[in-house]
Scaffold this motif. Structure first.
Motif, mmCIF file in Angstrom:
data_model
loop_
_atom_site.group_PDB
_atom_site.id
_atom_site.type_symbol
_atom_site.label_atom_id
_atom_site.label_comp_id
_atom_site.label_asym_id
_atom_site.label_seq_id
_atom_site.Cartn_x
_atom_site.Cartn_y
_atom_site.Cartn_z
ATOM 1 N N SER B 112 0.907 -0.697 -0.097
ATOM 2 C CA SER B 112 -0.174 -0.220 -0.001
ATOM 3 C C SER B 112 0.647 1.222 -0.006
ATOM 4 C CB SER B 112 -0.349 -0.507 1.117
ATOM 5 O OG SER B 112 -1.638 1.689 1.020
ATOM 6 N N GLU B 113 2.557 1.587 0.728
ATOM 7 C CA GLU B 113 2.919 2.522 0.601
ATOM 8 C C GLU B 113 3.351 3.228 -0.439
ATOM 9 O OE1 GLU B 113 6.101 1.519 4.013
ATOM 10 O OE2 GLU B 113 7.371 3.701 2.877
ATOM 11 N N LEU B 114 3.733 1.594 -1.299
ATOM 12 C CA LEU B 114 4.667 1.353 -2.487
ATOM 13 C C LEU B 114 3.358 2.046 -3.189
ATOM 14 C CD1 LEU B 114 7.003 1.523 -4.104
ATOM 15 C CD2 LEU B 114 6.289 -1.511 -4.717
ATOM 16 N N LEU B 115 2.674 1.527 -3.074
ATOM 17 C CA LEU B 115 1.521 2.820 -4.552
ATOM 18 C C LEU B 115 0.762 3.815 -3.946
ATOM 19 C CD1 LEU B 115 -1.202 -0.601 -4.224
ATOM 20 C CD2 LEU B 115 0.734 -0.197 -6.479
ATOM 21 N N ASP B 116 0.632 3.845 -3.089
ATOM 22 C CA ASP B 116 1.278 5.340 -2.735
ATOM 23 C C ASP B 116 2.271 6.236 -3.589
ATOM 24 O OD1 ASP B 116 -1.380 4.903 -1.758
ATOM 25 O OD2 ASP B 116 -1.109 5.256 0.700
ATOM 26 N N LYS B 117 2.824 5.628 -3.199
ATOM 27 C CA LYS B 117 4.841 6.816 -3.454
ATOM 28 C C LYS B 117 4.991 6.744 -5.151
ATOM 29 C CE LYS B 117 9.171 5.837 -2.484
ATOM 30 N NZ LYS B 117 10.801 5.163 -2.199
ATOM 31 N N LEU B 118 4.141 5.371 -5.574
ATOM 32 C CA LEU B 118 4.638 5.622 -6.863
ATOM 33 C C LEU B 118 3.556 6.181 -7.902
ATOM 34 C CD1 LEU B 118 5.593 1.442 -7.515
ATOM 35 C CD2 LEU B 118 7.078 3.735 -7.216
ATOM 36 N N ILE B 136 -9.122 6.195 -9.311
ATOM 37 C CA ILE B 136 -8.876 6.602 -8.200
ATOM 38 C C ILE B 136 -7.245 6.988 -9.026
ATOM 39 C CG2 ILE B 136 -7.148 5.459 -6.042
ATOM 40 C CD1 ILE B 136 -9.044 3.282 -5.492
ATOM 41 N N ASN B 137 -7.393 8.371 -8.517
ATOM 42 C CA ASN B 137 -6.116 8.908 -9.269
ATOM 43 C C ASN B 137 -4.744 9.626 -7.754
ATOM 44 O OD1 ASN B 137 -7.288 9.850 -11.809
ATOM 45 N ND2 ASN B 137 -9.261 10.855 -10.906
#
Lengths: 137, 137
Positions: B112-118, B136-137
């Motif tokens: 989830s952290e990686l998804l937000d970061k990318l 989801i943008n």
């Protein structure tokens, strides 16, 4: 976990260059499961009276398509970096790839741009001259 | 280029939501070769007297491992984004994935952290209720 065909090559080259292999593999927690980075290694830096620690994920790029292998390696590197920073904050993750593959990737304008943007650390190995390692930070 | 099993589902859902499919697939130049993004679509925005344009890469996540599929999707998304920005600067790339997969990925702290970061843009689709799309943008 299938061992990568260049696993022993990189391991030996690190050892010949003064690295001590501390983990083979390095196991990290990723929420409910474990992930395995191919190698953990440490080098004592006498001048600084401390040690440098690295985790190394080795990619052979022997698959059907360089691009497909590249996608996989990119995603994996980014996730492993994050997992490593959580569990081992003073370790640095290197992506070990063959010299020939690095040359191919860098010769492509767009791939090269992406590689620069993602700030990946590479450990380039020479599959013929087995002792030679090149570090790209 | 194997068509993804959810290709028709996403295409139909976009059309039902007022999108016109302009490319199937959208072909981009990547240095010496072509890459194919699953769909290109356009929606006329009457109020703004212009149109919104999207490219959509569809992932079914039906492979052996969610994590392996995820690595692949991440690397591919990042490269395709760059290629799209070069050739079609006003288009936005969306990664279309099933609702269930998105839920699994977001339930894992590190993923989830990686998804937000990318900063990936998602188009979440419901494989049962076929018209429903979530952006989801």
């Amino acid at each position: 976990m299938a061992k990568d065909i260049f696993h022993e090559l990189v391991k030996n080259a690190l050892q010949k260059n003064g690295w001590q292999i501390t983990h083979d593999p390095l196991t990290l927690k990723l929420s409910k499961r474990n992930i395995f980075i191919d190698l953990g290694a440490e080098k004592i830096l006498l001048a600084e009276k401390n040690s440098q620690k690295i985790a190394v994920e080795i990619k052979s790029f022997v698959g059907f398509s360089v691009l497909t292998d590249f996608y996989h390696a990119l995603g994996q590197y980014q996730l492993y970096s994050l997992a490593l920073a959580n569990d081992y904050p003073d370790w640095i993750l290197y992506l070990a790839i063959p010299k020939e593959t690095y040359k191919i990737l860098k010769s492509d304008d767009l791939l090269s741009e992406l590689l620069d943007k993602l700030q990946i650390q590479y450990l380039i190995f020479d599959s013929e001259n087995k002792d030679v390692l090149q570090w790209i930070n």
